[in-house]
Design an enzyme around this catalytic site. Structure first.
Site, PDB file in Angstrom:
ATOM      1  N   CYS A  15      46.650  52.042  47.939  1.00 51.89           N
ATOM      2  CA  CYS A  15      45.997  50.890  48.569  1.00 51.89           C
ATOM      3  C   CYS A  15      46.951  50.155  49.503  1.00 51.89           C
ATOM      4  CB  CYS A  15      45.444  49.940  47.513  1.00 51.89           C
ATOM      5  SG  CYS A  15      46.656  49.378  46.297  1.00 51.89           S
TER       6      CYS A  15
ATOM      7  N   HIS B 152      46.342  45.247  43.299  1.00 54.76           N
ATOM      8  CA  HIS B 152      45.580  45.971  44.316  1.00 54.76           C
ATOM      9  C   HIS B 152      45.725  45.269  45.663  1.00 54.76           C
ATOM     10  CE1 HIS B 152      42.581  48.577  46.009  1.00 54.76           C
ATOM     11  NE2 HIS B 152      41.765  47.576  46.298  1.00 54.76           N
TER      12      HIS B 152
END
Length: 339
Positions: free
Chosen positions: A53, A327
């Protein structure tokens, strides 16, 4: 953030570039994707290959910077790469990045894989290939450094200088500088004035970089301007932080103040949320407010280089979680759709 004045979406001839590459001449380059949903060029997702990510968020932000996209889509990078007699690791990174930008702007898919680009960079930085959380700022700096190394050109110029003596003698010296699309867009220079608090003599030091790291002055809430003011305030260096004074020929207490002597076309701010002190590490969760348009850096520009730069926001990388896991996501303004 991109510098103003705010200009139309086609400032960098992106419509002409897209038309030449795809033979489409619509006002907005739109393709019909699956489900009859319109697919805008430059609005393409990236597959998560397993904790990538960080790679995806940075790639999406770079994909939203028109002059950088134009440079790679038109093939200008190929000329710069031809200086290498043999393929090099950094040239492979630049080529892989060009392929990724091409897929994201000219491809038919709603989502593409960044694996080739990720692997090329992983050959140079194996840590980024591990299935664990990476630092987005470190990844961005590595990408910009490798692109610069692959695409840089050398420029030679003669500058006038003076030699001290009984009479000042003027001479010319050859100065070598390296430039690339990266330095042209992102390079910023800070000038530090360093004043010895004993002899009161002043010396100057320059620092060049592409990512501007800012401290966060408050635990709860602040603005980007507060972060800038905290960085540019005068600091007194005392005790163990004393600096050697060339006039006193010993370490002395000093006052240091920074100013911007070269403002970039596109400025990248890194907010220092990860705080590590000894064995203690934490993430600062301060709410930071920032303007979407007209960020004015004039108060921090060195007076003799004043150009009144203002910037509009074009992309943001977000991190959810803590230092051990989380994330990354990205919010980007598409330069074609203006959305």
């Amino acid at each position: 953030m991109t510098s103003q004045p705010s200009l139309p979406a086609d400032d960098f001839d992106i419509y002409h570039v897209l038309a030449e590459c795809t033979d489409y001449y619509d006002t907005l380059p739109v393709k019909e994707a699956d489900g009859n949903q319109p697919h805008f060029q430059g609005v393409t997702g990236l597959w998560n290959l397993g904790n990538t990510c960080c790679v995806n968020a940075i790639s999406q932000c770079l994909c939203s910077i028109l002059p950088l996209v134009e440079y790679f889509l038109t093939g200008k990078y190929i000329t710069a790469l031809q200086k290498f007699l043999l393929p090099s690791d950094c040239s492979e990174v630049a080529t892989a990045f060009a392929y990724l930008m091409t897929d994201m702007w000219l491809g038919d898919s709603d989502c593409v894989s960044p694996e080739i680009f990720w692997s090329a960079l992983g050959n140079l930085y194996p840590a980024f290939t591990k299935k664990m959380q990476q630092d987005a700022q470190e990844f961005l700096i590595c990408v910009l450094n490798e692109l610069h190394e692959a695409l840089k050109k050398y420029h030679y110029s003669r500058r006038r200088s003076y030699e001290k003596g009984s009479t000042q003698r003027c001479c010319r010296k050859w100065i070598t500088t390296e430039t690339s699309i990266i330095t042209q867009l992102f390079e910023e220079q800070l000038n530090y004035s360093i004043v010895c608090l004993k002899c009161e003599k002043c010396t100057y030091k320059n620092e060049v970089f592409t990512v501007f790291s800012l401290p966060i002055p408050s635990k709860y809430e602040c603005s980007l301007r507060d972060c800038l003011q905290c960085f540019f305030q005068q600091d007194a260096l005392t005790w163990n932080n004393e600096i050697h004074c060339s006039f006193c020929e010993t370490k002395q207490e000093t006052a240091v103040r920074a100013s911007i002597s070269k403002a970039p076309k596109i400025i990248i701010f890194h907010l220092k949320r990860f705080d590590i002190q000894g064995t203690t590490k934490r993430k600062l969760r301060t709410d930071i407010h920032y303007p979407l348009t007209n960020l004015d850096l004039t108060p921090y520009i060195c007076s003799i280089f004043r150009k009144y730069p203002k910037y509009n926001l074009c992309a943001v990388v977000n991190h959810f979680g803590d230092l051990d896991g989380g994330h990354y996501t990205a919010f980007c303004k598409n330069s074609v759709t203006q959305a």
